[in-house]
Scaffold this motif. Sequence first.
Motif, PDB file in Angstrom:
ATOM      1  N   UNK A  22       0.866  -1.277  -0.029  1.00 38.00           N
ATOM      2  CA  UNK A  22       0.091   0.065   0.059  1.00 38.00           C
ATOM      3  C   UNK A  22       0.925   1.350  -0.071  1.00 38.00           C
ATOM      4  N   UNK A  23       2.198   1.239   0.355  1.00 33.61           N
ATOM      5  CA  UNK A  23       2.971   2.328   0.507  1.00 33.61           C
ATOM      6  C   UNK A  23       3.730   2.631  -1.017  1.00 33.61           C
ATOM      7  N   UNK A  24       4.002   3.769  -1.206  1.00 32.86           N
ATOM      8  CA  UNK A  24       4.415   4.133  -2.449  1.00 32.86           C
ATOM      9  C   UNK A  24       5.773   3.528  -2.916  1.00 32.86           C
ATOM     10  N   UNK A  25       6.116   3.274  -4.028  1.00 33.58           N
ATOM     11  CA  UNK A  25       7.418   2.833  -4.339  1.00 33.58           C
ATOM     12  C   UNK A  25       8.331   2.030  -3.598  1.00 33.58           C
ATOM     13  N   UNK A  26       7.631   0.688  -3.037  1.00 30.82           N
ATOM     14  CA  UNK A  26       7.874  -0.280  -2.421  1.00 30.82           C
ATOM     15  C   UNK A  26       9.161  -0.866  -2.758  1.00 30.82           C
ATOM     16  N   UNK A  27       9.207  -0.962  -3.966  1.00 32.54           N
ATOM     17  CA  UNK A  27      10.556  -1.712  -4.603  1.00 32.54           C
ATOM     18  C   UNK A  27      11.720  -0.979  -4.439  1.00 32.54           C
ATOM     19  N   UNK A  28      11.394   0.409  -4.507  1.00 33.67           N
ATOM     20  CA  UNK A  28      12.674   1.268  -4.524  1.00 33.67           C
ATOM     21  C   UNK A  28      13.367   1.229  -3.187  1.00 33.67           C
ATOM     22  N   UNK A  29      12.726   0.589  -2.116  1.00 31.33           N
ATOM     23  CA  UNK A  29      13.169   0.650  -0.677  1.00 31.33           C
ATOM     24  C   UNK A  29      13.545  -0.732  -0.219  1.00 31.33           C
ATOM     25  N   UNK A  30      12.864  -1.756  -0.887  1.00 26.55           N
ATOM     26  CA  UNK A  30      12.888  -3.130  -0.264  1.00 26.55           C
ATOM     27  C   UNK A  30      13.652  -4.235  -1.116  1.00 26.55           C
ATOM     28  N   UNK A  31      13.780  -4.002  -2.430  1.00 25.24           N
ATOM     29  CA  UNK A  31      14.240  -5.153  -3.178  1.00 25.24           C
ATOM     30  C   UNK A  31      15.638  -4.820  -3.594  1.00 25.24           C
ATOM     31  N   UNK A  32      16.399  -5.892  -3.470  1.00 24.91           N
ATOM     32  CA  UNK A  32      17.878  -5.959  -3.684  1.00 24.91           C
ATOM     33  C   UNK A  32      18.337  -7.268  -4.092  1.00 24.91           C
ATOM     34  N   UNK A  33      19.188  -7.229  -5.068  1.00 25.74           N
ATOM     35  CA  UNK A  33      19.658  -8.527  -5.832  1.00 25.74           C
ATOM     36  C   UNK A  33      20.904  -8.174  -6.428  1.00 25.74           C
ATOM     37  N   UNK A  34      21.849  -9.289  -6.564  1.00 23.41           N
ATOM     38  CA  UNK A  34      23.344  -9.139  -7.027  1.00 23.41           C
ATOM     39  C   UNK A  34      23.799 -10.390  -8.042  1.00 23.41           C
ATOM     40  N   UNK A  35      23.765 -10.259  -9.102  1.00 25.65           N
ATOM     41  CA  UNK A  35      24.003 -11.451  -9.854  1.00 25.65           C
ATOM     42  C   UNK A  35      25.182 -12.198  -9.470  1.00 25.65           C
ATOM     43  N   UNK A  36      24.918 -13.678  -9.363  1.00 25.28           N
ATOM     44  CA  UNK A  36      25.711 -14.612  -8.807  1.00 25.28           C
ATOM     45  C   UNK A  36      26.100 -14.754  -7.323  1.00 25.28           C
ATOM     46  N   UNK A  37      25.247 -13.777  -6.716  1.00 24.98           N
ATOM     47  CA  UNK A  37      25.256 -13.734  -5.321  1.00 24.98           C
ATOM     48  C   UNK A  37      23.831 -14.176  -4.605  1.00 24.98           C
ATOM     49  N   UNK A  38      22.902 -13.354  -4.659  1.00 22.94           N
ATOM     50  CA  UNK A  38      21.822 -13.719  -4.106  1.00 22.94           C
ATOM     51  C   UNK A  38      20.590 -12.529  -4.286  1.00 22.94           C
ATOM     52  N   UNK A  39      19.622 -12.517  -3.446  1.00 20.92           N
ATOM     53  CA  UNK A  39      18.571 -11.664  -3.529  1.00 20.92           C
ATOM     54  C   UNK A  39      17.990 -11.373  -2.167  1.00 20.92           C
TER      55      UNK A  39
END
Length: 225
Positions: A22-39
């Motif tokens: 329900x919050x704005x721009x949730x992915x901008x604050x909450x989502x992180x991933x790095x190739x070959x490393x993880x999420x």
Amino acid sequence: MTFSLLARCPETGAFGMVISSSSPAVAARCAYARAGVGVAATQNITDPSLGPRLLDLMEAGVSAAEAMAQVVAEAPFIEYRQLLCVDRQGRVASHSGAKTLGVWALAEGQGAVAGGNLLAQKGVPAAMLAGYEAASGSFGDRLIASLQAGAAAGGEAGPVHSAGLLIVDRESWPVAWLRQDWSEEARPIEELTRAWQVYQPQMAAYIQRAKDPEWAPSYGVPGNE
């Protein structure tokens, strides 16, 4: 306030996640991933520094569970945080502090983990995991299916207004990073799904443009004959 699913693709080794809130721009604050490393996801009362911290630890060689244990032991105000991660071997870990908001739940599977807070009901993460595992198609298709399954199971207790899809693969940058930062009509998942349907057929071409633009399709870009 948020529901999400994180996964490692068993066929390609790509990492990805989907999230809505329900919050704005949730992915901008909450989502992180790095190739070959993880999420990694950091949600609830979000501390955006914790996603990169989990990835740094996993890149240094520790497992998802070890990274989570270290962050939980060291981070201030950890009782307010809900954290999830998947490492390069598909191992998962999750944490919900004592002050996680409202109805919350976590669901861990093989190479995938889901979680949420302020949920309509506790079965939402399990529904997301089941939706992901039952879906066919590309990795992105399966991630989107999990988000749709979470919404169908009730999703957040109130209307959602933002959503995101993040995928990393072999490149150092995200191969897909689609966000609907605010939907007045409370349809961010539908809008994100449509964006993925448009983007997916062109994704390989955008990767090719970065690596070898002389041979990359233009898709009718003006001035590129």
